[in-house]
Design a protein around this motif. Sequence first.
Motif, PDB file in Angstrom:
ATOM      1  N   ALA A 240       0.839  -1.207   0.000  1.00 47.83           N
ATOM      2  CA  ALA A 240       0.000   0.000   0.000  1.00 47.83           C
ATOM      3  C   ALA A 240       0.869   1.250   0.000  1.00 47.83           C
ATOM      4  CB  ALA A 240      -0.928  -0.002   1.217  1.00 47.83           C
ATOM      5  N   LEU A 241       1.985   1.209   0.718  1.00 46.99           N
ATOM      6  CA  LEU A 241       2.936   2.323   0.702  1.00 46.99           C
ATOM      7  C   LEU A 241       3.462   2.546  -0.710  1.00 46.99           C
ATOM      8  CD1 LEU A 241       4.875   4.415   1.875  1.00 46.99           C
ATOM      9  CD2 LEU A 241       6.311   2.544   2.708  1.00 46.99           C
ATOM     10  N   ALA A 242       3.812   1.457  -1.406  1.00 44.83           N
ATOM     11  CA  ALA A 242       4.294   1.563  -2.786  1.00 44.83           C
ATOM     12  C   ALA A 242       3.221   2.161  -3.692  1.00 44.83           C
ATOM     13  CB  ALA A 242       4.716   0.191  -3.295  1.00 44.83           C
ATOM     14  N   THR A 243       1.982   1.679  -3.541  1.00 45.19           N
ATOM     15  CA  THR A 243       0.880   2.191  -4.355  1.00 45.19           C
ATOM     16  C   THR A 243       0.634   3.664  -4.065  1.00 45.19           C
ATOM     17  OG1 THR A 243      -0.155   0.005  -4.382  1.00 45.19           O
ATOM     18  CG2 THR A 243      -1.556   1.887  -4.924  1.00 45.19           C
ATOM     19  N   GLY A 244       0.709   4.044  -2.781  1.00 42.71           N
ATOM     20  CA  GLY A 244       0.521   5.446  -2.404  1.00 42.71           C
ATOM     21  C   GLY A 244       1.546   6.359  -3.044  1.00 42.71           C
ATOM     22  N   CYS A 245       2.795   5.910  -3.132  1.00 46.13           N
ATOM     23  CA  CYS A 245       3.835   6.696  -3.805  1.00 46.13           C
ATOM     24  C   CYS A 245       3.498   6.892  -5.277  1.00 46.13           C
ATOM     25  CB  CYS A 245       5.191   5.997  -3.683  1.00 46.13           C
ATOM     26  SG  CYS A 245       5.959   6.071  -2.055  1.00 46.13           S
ATOM     27  N   MET A 246       3.050   5.824  -5.933  1.00 44.32           N
ATOM     28  CA  MET A 246       2.752   5.922  -7.364  1.00 44.32           C
ATOM     29  C   MET A 246       1.540   6.817  -7.614  1.00 44.32           C
ATOM     30  SD  MET A 246       3.612   2.129  -8.890  1.00 44.32           S
ATOM     31  CE  MET A 246       4.019   2.816 -10.498  1.00 44.32           C
ATOM     32  N   LEU A 247       0.498   6.679  -6.786  1.00 41.77           N
ATOM     33  CA  LEU A 247      -0.668   7.538  -6.948  1.00 41.77           C
ATOM     34  C   LEU A 247      -0.298   9.008  -6.790  1.00 41.77           C
ATOM     35  CD1 LEU A 247      -3.591   5.744  -5.056  1.00 41.77           C
ATOM     36  CD2 LEU A 247      -3.533   6.379  -7.466  1.00 41.77           C
ATOM     37  N   ALA A 248       0.487   9.305  -5.766  1.00 49.45           N
ATOM     38  CA  ALA A 248       0.878  10.691  -5.518  1.00 49.45           C
ATOM     39  C   ALA A 248       1.725  11.246  -6.650  1.00 49.45           C
ATOM     40  CB  ALA A 248       1.636  10.788  -4.192  1.00 49.45           C
ATOM     41  N   GLY A 249       2.443  10.368  -7.354  1.00 50.22           N
ATOM     42  CA  GLY A 249       3.364  10.838  -8.374  1.00 50.22           C
ATOM     43  C   GLY A 249       2.792  10.979  -9.760  1.00 50.22           C
ATOM     44  N   VAL A 250       1.580  10.446 -10.009  1.00 51.03           N
ATOM     45  CA  VAL A 250       1.036  10.444 -11.374  1.00 51.03           C
ATOM     46  C   VAL A 250       0.939  11.851 -11.954  1.00 51.03           C
ATOM     47  CG1 VAL A 250      -1.061  10.035 -12.716  1.00 51.03           C
ATOM     48  CG2 VAL A 250      -0.199   8.261 -11.202  1.00 51.03           C
ATOM     49  N   ASP A 251       0.331  12.776 -11.214  1.00 48.02           N
ATOM     50  CA  ASP A 251       0.121  14.126 -11.736  1.00 48.02           C
ATOM     51  C   ASP A 251       1.455  14.834 -11.979  1.00 48.02           C
ATOM     52  OD1 ASP A 251      -2.251  15.626 -12.457  1.00 48.02           O
ATOM     53  OD2 ASP A 251      -1.575  17.135 -11.035  1.00 48.02           O
ATOM     54  N   TYR A 252       2.404  14.622 -11.090  1.00 47.78           N
ATOM     55  CA  TYR A 252       3.729  15.240 -11.249  1.00 47.78           C
ATOM     56  C   TYR A 252       4.472  14.629 -12.435  1.00 47.78           C
ATOM     57  CZ  TYR A 252       2.952  17.108  -6.550  1.00 47.78           C
ATOM     58  OH  TYR A 252       2.434  17.753  -5.460  1.00 47.78           O
ATOM     59  N   LEU A 253       4.405  13.301 -12.577  1.00 45.52           N
ATOM     60  CA  LEU A 253       5.074  12.646 -13.694  1.00 45.52           C
ATOM     61  C   LEU A 253       4.491  13.121 -15.028  1.00 45.52           C
ATOM     62  CD1 LEU A 253       7.201  10.250 -14.176  1.00 45.52           C
ATOM     63  CD2 LEU A 253       5.186   8.883 -14.709  1.00 45.52           C
ATOM     64  N   ALA A 254       3.155  13.191 -15.075  1.00 52.80           N
ATOM     65  CA  ALA A 254       2.499  13.596 -16.320  1.00 52.80           C
ATOM     66  C   ALA A 254       2.832  15.030 -16.697  1.00 52.80           C
ATOM     67  CB  ALA A 254       0.989  13.419 -16.178  1.00 52.80           C
ATOM     68  N   GLY A 255       2.750  15.944 -15.728  1.00 54.25           N
ATOM     69  CA  GLY A 255       2.934  17.355 -16.040  1.00 54.25           C
ATOM     70  C   GLY A 255       4.369  17.816 -16.110  1.00 54.25           C
ATOM     71  N   ASP A 256       5.205  17.398 -15.145  1.00 56.49           N
ATOM     72  CA  ASP A 256       6.564  17.925 -15.054  1.00 56.49           C
ATOM     73  C   ASP A 256       7.580  17.099 -15.832  1.00 56.49           C
ATOM     74  OD1 ASP A 256       6.013  20.140 -13.274  1.00 56.49           O
ATOM     75  OD2 ASP A 256       5.662  18.669 -11.706  1.00 56.49           O
ATOM     76  N   VAL A 257       7.439  15.758 -15.812  1.00 53.47           N
ATOM     77  CA  VAL A 257       8.434  14.904 -16.474  1.00 53.47           C
ATOM     78  C   VAL A 257       8.053  14.653 -17.935  1.00 53.47           C
ATOM     79  CG1 VAL A 257       9.555  12.642 -16.480  1.00 53.47           C
ATOM     80  CG2 VAL A 257       9.108  13.819 -14.313  1.00 53.47           C
ATOM     81  N   LEU A 258       6.814  14.232 -18.164  1.00 52.49           N
ATOM     82  CA  LEU A 258       6.386  13.927 -19.524  1.00 52.49           C
ATOM     83  C   LEU A 258       5.944  15.176 -20.287  1.00 52.49           C
ATOM     84  CD1 LEU A 258       4.364  10.658 -18.804  1.00 52.49           C
ATOM     85  CD2 LEU A 258       6.735  10.866 -19.554  1.00 52.49           C
ATOM     86  N   GLY A 259       5.395  16.170 -19.560  1.00 58.79           N
ATOM     87  CA  GLY A 259       4.990  17.421 -20.187  1.00 58.79           C
ATOM     88  C   GLY A 259       3.945  17.273 -21.264  1.00 58.79           C
TER      89      GLY A 259
END
Length: 439
Positions: A240-259
């Motif tokens: 669940a900790l691993a899943t929580g990290c991925m959920l929290a990171g989706v918006d940042y990955l999409a906007g800041d990394v993938l653009g």
Amino acid sequence: MSGSLPRGVRLGYGAGSVATGAFGTVPGLMLLPYLTDSLGIGALAAGAIVFLPKAWDVVLNPVAGRISDRTVDPRGPRRPWLLRAGLTLAVAFALLFAAPGLGSRGAEAAWVLVCFLACATAYAFFQVPYVAMPAELTSSYAERTRLMTWRVAILALTILVAGASAPLIRDAVGGRDGYRVMGAAMALVIALGVVAAYAGTRRAPVGAVEPGPGSLRDQLRIVAGARDFRLLLATFVVQALATGCMLAGVDYLAGDVLGRDGAASILFACFVGPALLLTPAWSALGARVGKKRGYLLASVVLAAGALLAATARVAPFGVVVAAVALVGVGYAGAQVFPLAMLPDAAAVDARRTGSSRVGVYTGVWTAGETLGLALGPGVFALVLALGGYRSSTDGGAVQPDGALDAITVGFSVLPAVLVVASLVWLARYSLTEQEVDHP
């Protein structure tokens, strides 16, 4: 209580995952970006706001389980809580993203903290009775797996709808009003799931509940001594900790990394699409090889997908999409099997002792799950802070390379390591079908 359940009961019970899926997904996906990129709150403080109400649930969940065990109602001990707490959750969720302009970041942060605390409290009194129900609906080892298959399939569909549509609603409206409209829409989804679960289980064959003797502390001590439950819980919490990290990171990955515009919704669709299709396949595999082996395989697939996502800064977008789809395949199995194994452990204890502690078991279980999912965004926020992430009130801050690396690692390598580490506990789990169905 033995044998197959009617399809209507399976569907009705599974409908509760509309509420749990929406609440479990949207704050994990949207609340941290809302705090850092709309309210302008620093990453560490935002992480604390996301974590603290969930930490409160860790204390509250076993209490909620104990209370539901001892509830006396013509509708059964669990169903009244579905309606009371579920509708309260929907109202509190609508308020969570509806903070008015209060003139200071501190006051607006306090609004979010109080509303999220109310959400967490209501969710505890919905989720714990809801998770407790399968052990009382049927005594069949195989039927619990089928019941969880329905639940996880609906959960996956909810994650797809809520997780993909929440960013689209926010972006379509724009600014803080976008968050307000999104919050109201998701509150409506939660309310629909609550009412459907309450109505759909009205004819469920629920057996009489005989709460275990002794104080809550006594009950918790006994539950903590159940070896297989303890090992299963440790595995699930770390995942669940691993899943929580991925959920929290989706918006940042999409906007800041993938653009890429709309990338967050695309990633969510890729995550949940395979899960929707393959949840029955995981169930069928479990029937052939056993729940433990199925859970091990699903965890390995999940970790492999997360590790592949580490290439996000350099790989083509299609590779990232494939990685997230692989995560979705593994995640489906990593939900079906532990949720089917939990009532097995509780039922074995009830048969051995002659008294039911299923509410306490599920209270401890949901407390652990809540802790893992709450720590996920907190840990991800810490990784952001270490990478030098820049907060803003309009989401337009240009991020340094260190922040982009932190987003990528927090979304991929860290969750993969956590999932692999969780297998240390799962490998020692030993409860079998023979022990459950043939004591």
